[in-house]
Design an enzyme around this catalytic site. Structure first.
Site, PDB file in Angstrom:
ATOM      1  N   ASP A 168       0.835  -1.254   0.104  1.00 43.20           N
ATOM      2  CA  ASP A 168       0.023  -0.065   0.068  1.00 43.20           C
ATOM      3  C   ASP A 168       0.881   1.308  -0.031  1.00 43.20           C
ATOM      4  O   ASP A 168       1.673   1.449   0.729  1.00 43.20           O
ATOM      5  CB  ASP A 168      -0.834  -0.013   1.197  1.00 43.20           C
ATOM      6  CG  ASP A 168      -2.111  -1.167   1.068  1.00 43.20           C
ATOM      7  OD1 ASP A 168      -2.064  -1.713   0.309  1.00 43.20           O
ATOM      8  OD2 ASP A 168      -2.583  -1.363   2.031  1.00 43.20           O
TER       9      ASP A 168
ATOM     10  N   GLU B 212      -9.829 -10.070  -5.311  1.00 42.70           N
ATOM     11  CA  GLU B 212      -8.510  -9.521  -5.752  1.00 42.70           C
ATOM     12  C   GLU B 212      -7.590 -10.559  -6.524  1.00 42.70           C
ATOM     13  O   GLU B 212      -6.528 -10.262  -6.906  1.00 42.70           O
ATOM     14  CB  GLU B 212      -7.797  -8.626  -4.632  1.00 42.70           C
ATOM     15  CG  GLU B 212      -8.247  -7.395  -4.395  1.00 42.70           C
ATOM     16  CD  GLU B 212      -7.584  -6.357  -3.216  1.00 42.70           C
ATOM     17  OE1 GLU B 212      -7.929  -5.469  -3.308  1.00 42.70           O
ATOM     18  OE2 GLU B 212      -6.805  -6.945  -2.603  1.00 42.70           O
TER      19      GLU B 212
ATOM     20  N   ASP C 240     -11.214  -5.257   6.446  1.00 39.06           N
ATOM     21  CA  ASP C 240     -10.376  -6.600   6.482  1.00 39.06           C
ATOM     22  C   ASP C 240     -10.004  -6.922   8.001  1.00 39.06           C
ATOM     23  O   ASP C 240     -10.076  -8.077   8.577  1.00 39.06           O
ATOM     24  CB  ASP C 240      -8.886  -6.204   5.741  1.00 39.06           C
ATOM     25  CG  ASP C 240      -9.007  -5.992   4.243  1.00 39.06           C
ATOM     26  OD1 ASP C 240     -10.182  -6.633   3.739  1.00 39.06           O
ATOM     27  OD2 ASP C 240      -8.242  -5.096   3.872  1.00 39.06           O
TER      28      ASP C 240
HETATM   29  O1  RIB Z   1      -8.918  -3.165   2.260  1.00 38.66           O
HETATM   30  C1  RIB Z   1      -7.586  -2.408   2.061  1.00 38.66           C
HETATM   31  C2  RIB Z   1      -6.775  -2.900   1.064  1.00 38.66           C
HETATM   32  O2  RIB Z   1      -7.587  -2.662  -0.195  1.00 38.66           O
HETATM   33  C3  RIB Z   1      -5.433  -2.149   1.015  1.00 38.66           C
HETATM   34  O3  RIB Z   1      -4.490  -2.990   1.687  1.00 38.66           O
HETATM   35  C4  RIB Z   1      -5.252  -2.460  -0.485  1.00 38.66           C
HETATM   36  O4  RIB Z   1      -4.014  -3.159  -0.620  1.00 38.66           O
HETATM   37  C5  RIB Z   1      -6.584  -3.168  -1.099  1.00 38.66           C
HETATM   38  O5  RIB Z   1      -6.165  -4.345  -1.353  1.00 38.66           O
END
Ligand code: RIB
Length: 313
Positions: free
Chosen positions: A16, A143, A255
């Protein structure tokens, strides 16, 4: 802590690059941002880290690129005690990266470049089969390629392992495949994108949850930020309230919620208790800057939970 469950994540690993800014440039314009933070991220990795910090044995099944970020991400898992045996390096592609912009209200805007995450295939799930079969729960996000997600859902179902799908980032889904998961946990915008229905209020979230149930999903949890989360199933719907905190950066809060919920549930808590705790765990993450580095260790969390006597306020 009742026991130490194993939580497996089949998902993404990113780095990030977070810029804190009050304004956004117009085309052709250059402006100054306020500050910058570089850290480990990726929805999959973040959820594995949250699970680990909450006390679980955590396993990550993922792909990184053969660049600077790949080995660093693997080292990060190792330093946290996360099993990274099944985090493989894909040659010829970059690692996943996420330029993130956080405004003065702590709200984030994220662009994910998937890179190596796009190379995680069903065969990688098969290679990790023996450790996945020892897990109390398999957690997924979006993702990585959708066919890998659907394959993992079927794998979990066939092996009687609890599965959680966090459909982030939101995108159209085959609800027949998704209907096989035990928990489907979108946030408001993901729920809107997938269902094609607005989720601007609790009432709208209920109607959206009813849609997902009608599609065959057994348990739906729609996270609603400061309003808490909505739990929906055949037995009815319940709003689990949020905890008030001073928010600095919301990145990774979803998350933190998913990873901690997986652990609390695997420890044998009721859904309601697990969700209330996950609400607090996620809220606490917004009080600090960064993604994984904003997640609390279990002991810190328990202290805060005790202080608040488990009561949202
Ligand atoms: O949910 C946050 C995350 O979304 C970040 O860490 C970024 O990498 C994306 O995957």
């Amino acid at each position: 802590m009742a026991n130490r469950p194993r939580i497996a994540v089949v998902g993404s690993v990113n780095v990030d690059l977070t810029t804190f800014t009050d304004d956004f440039p117009r085309p052709g314009e250059t402006i100054f941002g306020k500050s910058f933070d570089l850290g480990f991220g990726g929805k999959g990795a973040n959820q594995a880290v949250a699970a680990r910090l909450c006390g679980a044995e955590a396993t990550m099944v993922a792909k990184v690129g053969n660049d600077l970020f790949g080995p660093a991400s693997i080292k990060n898992f190792e330093s946290l005690g996360i099993d990274s045996t099944h985090v493989r390096t894909e040659t010829g592609v970059s690692s996943g990266v996420a330029p993130i912009f956080v405004d003065s209200a702590g709200q984030n805007r994220i662009i994910v470049v998937k890179g190596a995450n796009d190379a995680l295939r069903p065969a990688d799930v098969d290679q990790a089969a023996s450790v996945l079969k020892q897990s109390a729960c398999i957690v997924m996000q979006l993702e990585i390629p959708l066919d890998t997600v659907y394959y993992t859902i079927r794998f979990a179902k066939a092996n009687g392992i609890r599965s959680i799908l966090n459909p982030a980032p939101g995108q159209p889904l085959d609800m027949k495949q998704v209907g096989q998961v035990d928990y489907f946990i979108p946030n408001e915008s993901e729920a809107e994108t997938i269902a094609g229905k607005p989720v601007g209020s609790v009432e709208e979230a209920k109607s959206c949850a009813a849609f997902f149930l009608s599609q065959g999903v057994r348990r739906v949890i729609i996270t609603l930020g400061a309003s808490g989360c909505l739990l929906a199933g055949a037995d009815g719907m319940e709003l689990i309230p949020a905890f008030k905190v001073k928010t600095k950066d919301t990145t990774g809060a979803g998350d933190a919620f998913i990873g901690s919920f997986a652990v609390f549930l695997a420890e044998g808590m009721t859904e309601r208790d697990a969700l209330s705790r996950a609400n607090l765990y996620a809220a606490l993450s917004t009080t600090k800057v960064g993604t994984q580095k904003s997640f609390s260790k279990r002991a810190e969390f328990e202290q805060e939970w005790k202080t608040r006597a488990g009561a949202p306020a």
